[in-house]
Design a protein around this motif. Structure first.
Motif, PDB file in Angstrom:
ATOM      1  N   ALA A  82     -13.989  -8.830   5.982  1.00  0.00           N
ATOM      2  CA  ALA A  82     -12.797  -8.763   5.258  1.00  0.00           C
ATOM      3  C   ALA A  82     -12.560  -7.223   5.161  1.00  0.00           C
ATOM      4  CB  ALA A  82     -12.495  -9.269   3.803  1.00  0.00           C
ATOM      5  N   TYR A  83     -11.348  -6.532   5.176  1.00  0.00           N
ATOM      6  CA  TYR A  83     -11.168  -4.985   4.883  1.00  0.00           C
ATOM      7  C   TYR A  83      -9.823  -5.025   3.978  1.00  0.00           C
ATOM      8  CZ  TYR A  83     -14.446  -3.798   8.940  1.00  0.00           C
ATOM      9  OH  TYR A  83     -15.446  -3.550   9.547  1.00  0.00           O
ATOM     10  N   LEU A  84     -10.149  -4.740   2.973  1.00  0.00           N
ATOM     11  CA  LEU A  84      -9.032  -4.494   2.087  1.00  0.00           C
ATOM     12  C   LEU A  84      -8.490  -2.884   1.788  1.00  0.00           C
ATOM     13  CD1 LEU A  84      -9.603  -6.810  -1.074  1.00  0.00           C
ATOM     14  CD2 LEU A  84      -8.355  -7.296   1.113  1.00  0.00           C
ATOM     15  N   GLY A  85      -7.173  -2.837   1.624  1.00  0.00           N
ATOM     16  CA  GLY A  85      -6.688  -1.516   1.625  1.00  0.00           C
ATOM     17  C   GLY A  85      -5.245  -1.576   1.186  1.00  0.00           C
ATOM     18  N   PRO A  86      -4.556  -0.454   0.953  1.00  0.00           N
ATOM     19  CA  PRO A  86      -3.254  -0.151   0.698  1.00  0.00           C
ATOM     20  C   PRO A  86      -2.554  -0.328   1.748  1.00  0.00           C
ATOM     21  CG  PRO A  86      -4.584   1.585  -0.257  1.00  0.00           C
ATOM     22  CD  PRO A  86      -5.722   0.932   0.571  1.00  0.00           C
ATOM     23  N   SER A  87      -1.352  -0.868   1.650  1.00  0.00           N
ATOM     24  CA  SER A  87      -0.448  -1.073   2.804  1.00  0.00           C
ATOM     25  C   SER A  87       0.862  -0.340   2.423  1.00  0.00           C
ATOM     26  CB  SER A  87       0.097  -2.674   2.875  1.00  0.00           C
ATOM     27  OG  SER A  87       0.816  -2.836   4.158  1.00  0.00           O
ATOM     28  N   GLU A  88       1.913  -1.089   1.999  1.00  0.00           N
ATOM     29  CA  GLU A  88       3.025  -0.346   1.713  1.00  0.00           C
ATOM     30  C   GLU A  88       2.921   0.398   0.422  1.00  0.00           C
ATOM     31  OE1 GLU A  88       3.050  -3.548   2.277  1.00  0.00           O
ATOM     32  OE2 GLU A  88       3.944  -3.784   4.144  1.00  0.00           O
ATOM     33  N   THR A  89       3.223   1.748   0.270  1.00  0.00           N
ATOM     34  CA  THR A  89       3.219   2.460  -1.124  1.00  0.00           C
ATOM     35  C   THR A  89       4.476   3.362  -1.076  1.00  0.00           C
ATOM     36  OG1 THR A  89       0.789   2.338  -0.701  1.00  0.00           O
ATOM     37  CG2 THR A  89       1.772   4.067  -2.373  1.00  0.00           C
ATOM     38  N   PHE A  90       5.055   3.177  -2.317  1.00  0.00           N
ATOM     39  CA  PHE A  90       6.084   4.052  -2.759  1.00  0.00           C
ATOM     40  C   PHE A  90       6.267   4.366  -4.159  1.00  0.00           C
ATOM     41  CE2 PHE A  90       7.511  -0.379  -3.033  1.00  0.00           C
ATOM     42  CZ  PHE A  90       8.501  -0.312  -4.159  1.00  0.00           C
ATOM     43  N   ILE A  91       6.900   5.371  -4.392  1.00  0.00           N
ATOM     44  CA  ILE A  91       7.075   5.750  -5.910  1.00  0.00           C
ATOM     45  C   ILE A  91       8.802   5.970  -6.263  1.00  0.00           C
ATOM     46  CG2 ILE A  91       7.205   8.370  -4.946  1.00  0.00           C
ATOM     47  CD1 ILE A  91       5.924   8.833  -7.791  1.00  0.00           C
ATOM     48  N   THR A  92       9.056   5.690  -7.474  1.00  0.00           N
ATOM     49  CA  THR A  92      10.365   5.653  -7.930  1.00  0.00           C
ATOM     50  C   THR A  92      10.541   6.424  -9.158  1.00  0.00           C
ATOM     51  OG1 THR A  92      10.340   3.499  -8.705  1.00  0.00           O
ATOM     52  CG2 THR A  92      11.149   3.660  -6.607  1.00  0.00           C
ATOM     53  N   GLY A  93      11.703   6.844  -9.711  1.00  0.00           N
ATOM     54  CA  GLY A  93      12.010   7.220 -11.017  1.00  0.00           C
ATOM     55  C   GLY A  93      11.464   8.749 -11.143  1.00  0.00           C
TER      56      GLY A  93
END
Length: 222
Positions: A82-93
């Motif tokens: 298995a390889y876990l990692g961030p996929s979609e990342t965004f910031i609001t506000g």
């Protein structure tokens, strides 16, 4: 010895053998007789030497085969783990007086499930040259993440509202909103794995968008 036999037999053979085919036939018979005699007298030593060579060859072949099998097994585990990692990342506000929130989807990019998944994540405004990335308490620990679209979302929010000064520094790029953390899990082969990630939002290219960029440092996996 073999050489002594040849030296002794040479003159005798030359005087006793008729010269039907010259000296070639005589030399060949002499060599054959001396070889036979040499093998008979040293048979045990010759057999022992051949057995030693065979044993050493067998040992070498065993080690070579073992290393090949081990290397193949390790390569297979790397492919299947298995390889876990961030996929979609965004910031609001992102605005003065607001507490921006970062959302990040964690996915399994490997071929087998990840077990006992836990994580921690934090969002902070820091100077661009800062190294103050303290960890927080981990969450989870019993989650299983399958390969593919299966995953979960991490959210982190600034503890304090953004000030006008912080907004100006973020726009210039002298400060940034950092989103960082660690994902811990076990793979299908019961090995502990860890993914450390760090994103940042700041500078003219990103300011005014919901995008984050990978930081130059703080990203590694094991």
């Amino acid at each position: 010895s073999f050489q002594t036999c040849l030296n002794q037999a040479g003159p005798q053979a030359a005087s006793s053998q008729p010269q039907r085919h010259g000296t070639t036939v005589t030399a060949a018979r002499t060599t054959r007789d001396c070889l036979t005699r040499f093998f008979t007298e040293n048979r045990d030593d010759i057999i022992a030497g051949l057995a030693l060579i065979l044993a050493l060859s067998t040992i070498f072949l065993w080690f070579a085969t073992r290393d090949l099998v081990a290397g193949t097994a390790d390569f297979s585990k790397l492919q299947l783990r298995a390889y876990l990692g961030p996929s979609e990342t965004f910031i609001t506000g992102i605005a003065a007086g607001e507490k921006p929130t970062v959302e990040c989807t964690i996915r399994n990019f490997g071929q087998t499930p990840a077990y006992r998944v836990s994580h921690w994540a934090e969002a902070k405004v820091l100077d661009s040259m800062s190294d103050s990335f303290e960890p927080t308490e981990p969450e989870g620990g019993e989650r299983i993440i399958n390969p593919g679209r299966d995953g979960f979302t991490i959210k982190a929010r600034l503890a304090e509202p953004l000030t006008e000064e912080e907004m100006s520094k973020i726009k210039l790029g002298t400060s940034a909103i950092y989103f960082y953390g660690v994902i811990s899990y076990r793979d299908a082969f019961s090995r502990r794995r860890k993914t450390q990630f760090r994103y940042q939002h700041g500078g003219a290219r990103l300011f005014g968008t919901e995008d984050l960029a990978l930081s130059p440092q703080g990203n590694k996996a094991s």
